[in-house]
Design a protein around this motif. Structure first.
Motif, PDB file in Angstrom:
ATOM      1  N   ARG A  18      41.967  49.905  47.282  1.00 13.95           N
ATOM      2  CA  ARG A  18      42.388  50.579  48.224  1.00 13.95           C
ATOM      3  C   ARG A  18      41.210  51.067  49.307  1.00 13.95           C
ATOM      4  O   ARG A  18      40.968  50.926  50.488  1.00 13.95           O
ATOM      5  CB  ARG A  18      43.237  51.630  48.100  1.00 13.95           C
ATOM      6  CG  ARG A  18      44.606  51.476  47.799  1.00 13.95           C
ATOM      7  CD  ARG A  18      45.656  52.588  47.499  1.00 13.95           C
ATOM      8  NE  ARG A  18      46.792  52.445  46.952  1.00 13.95           N
ATOM      9  CZ  ARG A  18      47.013  52.518  45.695  1.00 13.95           C
ATOM     10  NH1 ARG A  18      45.874  53.091  44.790  1.00 13.95           N
ATOM     11  NH2 ARG A  18      48.050  52.192  45.049  1.00 13.95           N
ATOM     12  N   ASN A  22      40.218  50.322  53.071  1.00 18.70           N
ATOM     13  CA  ASN A  22      40.009  50.970  54.064  1.00 18.70           C
ATOM     14  C   ASN A  22      38.637  50.946  54.630  1.00 18.70           C
ATOM     15  O   ASN A  22      38.424  51.331  55.920  1.00 18.70           O
ATOM     16  CB  ASN A  22      40.144  52.456  53.427  1.00 18.70           C
ATOM     17  CG  ASN A  22      41.531  52.956  52.864  1.00 18.70           C
ATOM     18  OD1 ASN A  22      42.361  52.411  53.784  1.00 18.70           O
ATOM     19  ND2 ASN A  22      41.569  53.841  51.979  1.00 18.70           N
ATOM     20  N   THR A  26      38.054  50.296  58.657  1.00 17.80           N
ATOM     21  CA  THR A  26      37.202  51.064  59.400  1.00 17.80           C
ATOM     22  C   THR A  26      35.932  50.180  60.376  1.00 17.80           C
ATOM     23  O   THR A  26      35.803  50.258  61.573  1.00 17.80           O
ATOM     24  CB  THR A  26      36.397  52.029  58.695  1.00 17.80           C
ATOM     25  OG1 THR A  26      37.411  53.082  57.909  1.00 17.80           O
ATOM     26  CG2 THR A  26      35.478  52.902  59.217  1.00 17.80           C
TER      27      THR A  26
END
Length: 106
Positions: A18, A22, A26
């Motif tokens: 995860r 992420n 980003t």
């Protein structure tokens, strides 16, 4: 992916997966924002590359082969026109190659 979907939320594998997702998301958003900023920047729109200009990138893999077969006189003309400069950095394997593309009247 199935393993990550099926495991517990506090599983270390799932947490790392995860976090990687992420981080990539980003980075993707930052890149899209930077591209949007470039698109919005002031400048002459006619100076932006066109699809035809982008097609030149497809020919780059053939550049080495074609340049190695070109006559020396043509190569010298090309290098003079583009102001080719190659700088070897001492104590390393690094070089800096610079060119200045001629304007439309050349």
């Amino acid at each position: 992916m199935r393993q990550a979907q099926d495991c517990e939320p506090d599983d270390p594998f799932a947490q790392r997966l995860r976090q990687t997702y992420n981080d990539l998301e980003t980075e993707r958003r930052a890149t899209l924002a930077a591209l949007a900023d470039l698109d919005a920047a002031e400048g002459d729109a006619s100076a932006r590359p066109t699809a035809q200009d982008a097609g030149l990138l497809d020919t780059l893999p053939y550049l080495t082969d074609n340049l190695s077969k070109a006559p020396e006189q043509l190569l010298r003309g090309l290098f003079d026109t583009t102001h080719l400069a190659i700088r070897l950095h001492p104590d390393s394997n690094d070089i800096t190659i610079t060119i200045r593309l001629p304007g439309p009247n050349v």
